[in-house]
Design an enzyme around this catalytic site. Structure first.
Site, mmCIF file in Angstrom:
data_model
loop_
_atom_site.group_PDB
_atom_site.id
_atom_site.type_symbol
_atom_site.label_atom_id
_atom_site.label_comp_id
_atom_site.label_asym_id
_atom_site.label_seq_id
_atom_site.Cartn_x
_atom_site.Cartn_y
_atom_site.Cartn_z
ATOM 1 N N THR A 106 0.832 -1.201 0.000
ATOM 2 C CA THR A 106 0.000 0.000 0.000
ATOM 3 C C THR A 106 0.869 1.253 0.000
ATOM 4 O OG1 THR A 106 -1.748 -1.128 1.220
ATOM 5 C CG2 THR A 106 -1.747 1.282 1.280
ATOM 6 N N ILE A 142 3.574 -3.080 10.990
ATOM 7 C CA ILE A 142 4.540 -2.384 10.152
ATOM 8 C C ILE A 142 4.109 -0.922 10.027
ATOM 9 C CG2 ILE A 142 5.600 -2.290 7.865
ATOM 10 C CD1 ILE A 142 6.188 -4.938 9.239
ATOM 11 N N ILE A 165 2.431 1.847 7.474
ATOM 12 C CA ILE A 165 2.641 1.933 6.031
ATOM 13 C C ILE A 165 3.790 2.886 5.758
ATOM 14 C CG2 ILE A 165 1.545 2.336 3.799
ATOM 15 C CD1 ILE A 165 -1.068 1.571 4.918
ATOM 16 N N ASN A 194 -7.119 -0.036 0.010
ATOM 17 C CA ASN A 194 -6.969 -0.559 1.368
ATOM 18 C C ASN A 194 -7.793 0.348 2.282
ATOM 19 O OD1 ASN A 194 -6.133 -1.290 3.903
ATOM 20 N ND2 ASN A 194 -3.942 -1.058 3.492
ATOM 21 N N CYS A 241 -7.844 1.369 6.718
ATOM 22 C CA CYS A 241 -7.127 2.435 7.422
ATOM 23 C C CYS A 241 -8.136 3.397 8.040
ATOM 24 C CB CYS A 241 -6.243 3.174 6.438
ATOM 25 S SG CYS A 241 -7.183 3.759 5.029
ATOM 26 N N LYS A 258 -10.462 -3.719 -0.652
ATOM 27 C CA LYS A 258 -9.951 -4.710 0.297
ATOM 28 C C LYS A 258 -10.597 -4.476 1.659
ATOM 29 C CE LYS A 258 -5.774 -6.851 2.071
ATOM 30 N NZ LYS A 258 -4.324 -6.968 1.886
ATOM 31 N N THR A 281 1.752 -13.983 4.016
ATOM 32 C CA THR A 281 2.673 -14.484 5.024
ATOM 33 C C THR A 281 3.423 -15.753 4.595
ATOM 34 O OG1 THR A 281 1.219 -13.550 6.692
ATOM 35 C CG2 THR A 281 2.776 -15.199 7.446
HETATM 36 C C1 LIG Z 1 4.138 -7.709 6.917
HETATM 37 C C2 LIG Z 1 2.799 -7.445 6.343
HETATM 38 C C3 LIG Z 1 2.526 -6.214 5.740
HETATM 39 C C4 LIG Z 1 1.277 -5.958 5.205
HETATM 40 N N1 LIG Z 1 1.050 -4.757 4.581
HETATM 41 C C5 LIG Z 1 -0.163 -4.535 3.996
HETATM 42 C C6 LIG Z 1 -0.416 -3.350 3.277
HETATM 43 O O1 LIG Z 1 0.443 -2.489 3.134
HETATM 44 N N2 LIG Z 1 -1.640 -3.192 2.729
HETATM 45 C C7 LIG Z 1 -2.632 -4.123 2.834
HETATM 46 O O2 LIG Z 1 -3.707 -3.939 2.287
HETATM 47 N N3 LIG Z 1 -2.410 -5.277 3.494
HETATM 48 C C8 LIG Z 1 -1.217 -5.500 4.086
HETATM 49 N N4 LIG Z 1 -0.998 -6.680 4.747
HETATM 50 C C9 LIG Z 1 -2.058 -7.673 4.820
HETATM 51 C C10 LIG Z 1 -1.895 -8.739 3.728
HETATM 52 O O3 LIG Z 1 -1.990 -8.159 2.458
HETATM 53 C C11 LIG Z 1 -2.952 -9.805 3.874
HETATM 54 O O4 LIG Z 1 -4.220 -9.212 3.777
HETATM 55 C C12 LIG Z 1 -2.877 -10.544 5.196
HETATM 56 O O5 LIG Z 1 -1.546 -10.724 5.577
HETATM 57 C C13 LIG Z 1 -3.587 -11.901 5.169
HETATM 58 O O6 LIG Z 1 -3.001 -12.761 4.237
HETATM 59 P P1 LIG Z 1 -1.875 -13.866 4.636
HETATM 60 O O7 LIG Z 1 -2.406 -14.621 5.812
HETATM 61 O O8 LIG Z 1 -1.699 -14.687 3.401
HETATM 62 O O9 LIG Z 1 -0.639 -13.098 4.988
HETATM 63 C C14 LIG Z 1 0.264 -6.938 5.284
HETATM 64 C C15 LIG Z 1 0.528 -8.154 5.886
HETATM 65 C C16 LIG Z 1 1.779 -8.434 6.415
HETATM 66 C C17 LIG Z 1 2.024 -9.745 7.061
#
Ligand SMILES: Cc1cc2nc3c(=O)[nH]c(=O)nc-3n(C[C@H](O)[C@H](O)[C@H](O)COP(=O)(O)O)c2cc1C
Ligand SMILES: Cc1cc2nc3c(=O)[nH]c(=O)nc-3n(C[C@H](O)[C@H](O)[C@H](O)COP(=O)(O)OP(=O)(O)OC[C@H]3O[C@@H](n4cnc5c(N)ncnc54)[C@H](O)[C@@H]3O)c2cc1C
Ligand SMILES: Cc1cc2nc3c(=O)[nH]c(=O)nc-3n(C[C@H](O)[C@H](O)[C@H](O)COP(=O)(O)OP(=O)(O)OC[C@H]3O[C@@H](n4cnc5c(N)ncnc54)[C@H](O)[C@@H]3O)c2cc1C
Ligand SMILES: Cc1cc2nc3c(=O)[nH]c(=O)nc-3n(C[C@H](O)[C@H](O)[C@H](O)COP(=O)(O)O)c2cc1C
Ligand code: FES
Ligand code: FES
Lengths: 325, 285, 325, 285
Positions: free
Chosen positions: C44, C69, C71, C124, C127, C162, C263
């Site tokens: 994002t 984290i 953004i 996204n 937020c 999302k 992940t």
């Molecule tokens: C380290 C990390 C950073 C993420 N950063 C964002 C982000 O910037 N924008 C967003 O929409 N989702 C972000 N997410 C969420 C992921 O896109 C995803 O929706 C969430 O991790 C669930 O999927 P997973 O279980 O396969 O990781 C982040 C997830 C992780 C673990």
């Protein structure tokens, strides 16, 4: 001697550990020492006899389980007659969990179980309210306040409101339950979830969706317990994924006054007593005289921990005022 | 009833009362022997710690299968005792690798510890009067039936075991059961002898010969329905050992229910604590 | 040849597998073959430069991870100038994830990234909306409908909304996003959670709370994806705990048209490509010619599975119309 | 710059450019040797599969520690290479058991496979001109410094290593580093020689003797700040190897950031891909 006693939701408990509703019963009397528990909490009972959901009723998922047991129940009358008296042989107080699909039936049931031998009533308000389109009472603050108020009027016993983690704003629901007159909050019931057998393309539960419990939910429920403990002044009882004394300590540290252990007992039959022993051992090892001193002791001072053994300089706090991603 | 009762597990056919199970405990057993019996089944023999309670035929243990390397069973797995050797403080399971838990179990080596919880559930009851009994088992059902043979023989019952399998090399326990004193009849899909009408013929013959006063069945819905029909026809005592997915294993979670006929109504009973052995006539198989 | 192609949210994808926002970047180009992905989804970006949250920013929990984290972002201008052009060397379409704290800033950002090389915009909306008391846009249907409508007007590119799993009624939010003009739904972002270091009594994250992801969330997110796929007619893209092709198949079976893997790539760097390979292998082994045939193929016929190899008699369906416990 | 460059990892102090890391791969290594070095540290030697890329000093691998029996590490764990032996296709780690992942790792037996991802990150750069270098390490930092000694010696640099520890028996690598051609000075808390003023004296002596044209530090914030002060005072080239918790290990998740000074501003850099080795002057330690 470590003092594990806590006062919680109108009861004085010898220790803060009790079973979660639906994972405990008289059948376990030969398996661990009932006298070691802080309280007893029964499987939810309903006004009438019910069969429960179709099988398969459980399914395992990574680090947790799904269940769609439903609430098989022999009905309130049989429960009051046959079950409640049998608990009088042990010292821990008896908390009876109840549920119903309309406010009237719920209030009647609260009256029915307000009998000798019952120390408090836990109200399972995660069940659908048939007068509100089948939405669970605890999904919204308004319906929560109303049902708790109704039940508050129906019984003089301490009322513990068990919240659902499926609500969007659990802290607001917690406040509403307190406004309605609850003496404690149990945070929380199972999280609605599902899984699919890829080979048969069928849901793994006969009921399609079910409740997730066990270690997998702990970080989510711990967050909710923390939010509720900040939002409400009545005691919060943490419940979700607690398997060990360390898990229980996390809940106590964020502000819970007691904890319930459910799924863990299915994996380790003596989990409840092990948690009590573990709490005592932790206190002894860390020089804590009373478990009360652990409750709400979360340290929020912003020291960035440094991987290299020194204190790193704190970064600009303004730049940090951001949402999690 | 004036007949002498050999044991509290031996009850008259008219009113089969179940024995109370021994108090279950969680214990660390040690693997003694672990071998492949045929392409599908494995035999696991365990040394129990001093003083551990012992199971009765038909009872089960709830096994905490080891985790690791991609196999992460969460629940315990129920497993009937196949061999009970209280005098040696030993226990044996006969099992088939079907999924995560049994695959994890299959990796145990002699000397490894294995966490068991049990004994659990209600085992088999024998008819009074040293009446001759017939066992009817298929697949995993043979494992559950295993310890019933020596138990019945020791109590003076003649035993006939009808063992069903897909192919002759998958029929297990024939030698053990014979050695324990049973007459063994094998029927297989491959030989075309396992079909219901053929097995029904065998049963009717046994009844006619006076060799079948009670029927025990496990491992097949088809065979259970057949046994129910034959038992009803001749008013025989009978029991069936059932399976269902389990979480707690002790009766509190209500996940392991199966439907039963009780006074014309359908009711749910918990396999873990009201069974796994049930009156044959009442099971809805 | 197995046909893995799907159309999804205004794009034709070679296969239904793409990275989850925030877990993918140009840094991985040497690690797995970018040409094998169904699409690219960027971390994002926000209008301005941001630092992100304090460390520790991640923490592991049973079968999952917590992250806060934040953004961290070099700002939209730098992103459009430096990053977008670099994706043109590969064939998969580029989906840019954006976020902002006010509707105006959000709309401006949507315009800013509507440039050559961008195939779709993922919004996204988990937020906080600073004009709505800091409540995340996607927590409520109304605020979701409004922001999507605003963004719909700001760009001609396909818009993927999302959603956040922290909303109480995700299906209603899904419908609202569709009403607002979204072309697809990504279900979902991380679940708000926390953990505590019992020894230090500190939260394990510098930011106290963070988002849970990984296998632990899969049963919850799968349920939400199923609910959204039933509630909306636009495509749903499943995202939460997908590590293997089997996990991806669960989401496709309940009705998702595509999946995102996050992940899992941290544990197995080639997870994305492994999922693509696994889907192809599954189709081959089970005689499926087109992955489209898997989508929405959930079998809801009520055959109680029998542990003993026969079909058990179905129990009384009326008695089963009960809520999960 | 007219100086001959021995290697692209050897750059002039004025403009230290980082070498591009080799393309990382996920691979199954096989445990060759696994021994306790002292009460706290273990040495793990691995055979790499044919054709695996090799790490440069200061680079690290991301380790998938085995799960099982209550230890369920979820993330990979970052670990610097302690020994790189490309000619033998071997790799060694020197590590301390501190938590779940390293405890799981400690259970590996010779013959077991171990999943690694790497090599990752940016390693050490040497100053030009065969300038003499000084290594300053404590605790786990010694592991990271290990391969820098032979690397620097092979490139013609004189090496002095100052190794700090709580007690003399916890100082590791003294013999290896001497064998590799370094002058080794040990300082310990127990002997009262590890305090900053004393180490500062040693460094100043080395600078005065012309034995310290560049400083490398790892494993202690205190020593890092000291090294920064000495390097600034004498305008020395310097690098520091830093640690931070990691998830992806490749630069996409932004969890591993640490603060740095850059043109008077504080900026975040990712330890996994912009480091773990950074210019000494810029780290905010
Ligand atoms: C380290 C990390 C950073 C993420 N950063 C964002 C982000 O910037 N924008 C967003 O929409 N989702 C972000 N997410 C969420 C992921 O896109 C995803 O929706 C969430 O991790 C669930 O999927 P997973 O279980 O396969 O990781 C982040 C997830 C992780 C673990
Ligand atoms: C009382 C009882 C006695 C049994 N005795 C034996 C025996 O002696 N030998 C033997 O080989 N098997 C026996 N079984 C079946 C055995 O429990 C299953 O084969 C085993 O649980 C499968 O686990 P899995 O992880 O390998 O399979 P998975 O399919 O991965 O298991 C998934 C889940 O389903 C459950 N499950 C799957 N199949 C069965 C089943 N048939 N019965 C109950 N739960 C099941 C598992 O316990 C687990 O919770 C018995 C079952 C019961 C209820
Ligand atoms: C680039 C780099 C090189 C390293 N080289 C070595 C080495 O050669 N020898 C050695 O013994 N150790 C080294 N470490 C530290 C090593 O990564 C940690 O000791 C290890 O991750 C601890 O994991 P654990 O599961 O045992 O501890 P836990 O405390 O259970 O770990 C919990 C989480 O914190 C992380 N974590 C804990 N301590 C550290 C740390 N110091 N640095 C980074 N993450 C940490 C873990 O990776 C894990 O994600 C290095 C770290 C980095 C970043
Ligand atoms: C098999 C099973 C049955 C349950 N039945 C009930 C119930 O009747 N009433 C209730 O309020 N909660 C019920 N729950 C929810 C638990 O009380 C508890 O809230 C939840 O499982 C989370 O705790 P745990 O992770 O420790 O199990 C049940 C949970 C399980 C696993
Ligand atoms: S397994 Fe829990 S009641 Fe039978
Ligand atoms: S560990 Fe992910 S960016 Fe460094």
């Amino acid at each position: 001697m470590i003092d594990l006693s806590v006062s919680c939701g109108g009861l004085a408990l010898a220790n803060p550990v009790m079973p979660a509703s639906g994972t405990f019963g008289l059948e376990q009397a030969g398996i661990f020492d009932f006298e070691r528990l802080g309280a007893f909490v029964t499987k939810t009972i309903t006004p009438d006899k019910r069969m429960g959901n179709p099988t398969p009723r459980v399914s395992e998922v990574p680090n947790g389980m799904l269940n769609s047991i439903g609430i098989p129940s022999k009905g309130a009358a049989a429960f009051v007659r046959d079950v409640i008296p049998r608990f009088s042989q042990w010292r821990p107080p008896l908390v009876v969990s109840i549920s119903a699909n309309t406010p009237d039936a719920f209030a009647d049931l609260a009256r029915t179980v307000s009998v000798e031998g019952v120390a408090a009533i836990e109200i399972n308000i995660s069940c659908p309210n048939l007068e509100d389109d089948g939405k669970a009472f605890a999904m919204r603050p308004e319906s929560t306040r109303e049902i708790v108020r109704r039940l508050r009027d129906a019984t003089a016993l301490p009322l513990w409101a068990k919240l659902t983690p499926n609500a969007g704003d659990v802290a607001a629901v917690a406040q509403a339950a307190q406004d309605g007159g609850a003496d404690a909050l149990v945070v929380a019931n199972t999280i609605l979830a599902m899984s699919v057998d890829v080979t048969t393309r069928r849901p793994s539960l006969g009921n399609v969706m079910g409740g997730l419990s066990g270690p997998a939910v702990k970080p989510i429920i711990l967050r909710m317990a923390y939010q509720c403990a900040r939002a409400a002044t009545i005691p919060v009882i943490g419940c979700g994924g607690i398997s060990t004394a360390r898990d229980a300590l996390e809940f106590l540290i964020v502000g819970c006054r007691a904890v319930q252990v459910g799924t863990a007992s299915f994996v380790h039959p003596s989990a409840l007593v092990d948690v009590v022993d573990g709490l005592e051992a932790h206190c002894r090892e860390t020089g804590i005289a009373r478990i009360e001193d652990v409750i709400g002791s979360l340290d929020l001072t912003q020291a960035e921990h440094d991987m290299m053994g020194g204190a790193a300089p704190a970064s600009d706090p303004a730049a940090y005022a951001e949402a999690h991603a | 009833m004036m007949m002498p009762m050999l044991d509290h597990d031996v009850v008259p056919p008219a009113a089969p009362a179940h024995p109370a199970p021994g108090r279950p405990v969680e214990l660390e057993a040690v693997v003694r022997e672990h071998v492949a019996v045929n392409d599908e089944y494995r035999y696991l023999s365990l040394d129990l710690p001093e003083g551990a309670p012992h199971a009765k035929p038909g009872q089960f243990y709830h096994l905490l299968c080891p985790t690791g390397d991609g196999l992460e069973p969460f629940f315990r797995r129920p497993m009937s005792v196949y061999r009970v050797e209280p005098e040696k403080n030993r226990l044996g399971f006969l099992y088939k690798v079907t999924g995560t838990g049994t695959a994890a179990m299959a990796r145990l080596w002699p000397g490894d510890t294995f966490n068991l919880f049990g004994p659990l559930g209600i085992g088999f009851t024998l008819p009074a009067d040293r009446a001759p009994i017939v066992l009817l088992g298929r697949g995993v059902g043979l494992a559950t039936m295993g310890p019933l043979v020596p138990f019945a023989r020791e109590n003076g019952h003649r035993v006939t075991a009808i063992l069903s399998a897909r192919a002759p090399d998958l029929v297990m326990s024939v030698d053990e059961m014979r050695a324990a004193g049973a007459d063994v009849i094998t029927v297989t899909d491959a030989e075309g002898t396992s079909a219901v009408p053929h097995v029904e013929g065998i049963l009717e013959d046994l009844v006619a010969k006076g060799a079948c006063a009670a029927l025990y069945v496990c491992g097949s819905s088809r065979l259970t329905r057949l046994a129910q029909a034959v038992a009803a026809r001749h008013d025989l005592f009978g029991e069936v050992a059932l399976e269902q997915q389990m979480a707690c294993g002790v009766g509190v979670c209500f996940c392991c229910v199966r439907p039963f006929r009780e006074n014309g109504e359908t009711v749910h009973r918990r396999v873990c604590c009201e069974g796994p052995v049930f009156p044959l006539a009442e099971a809805l198989a």
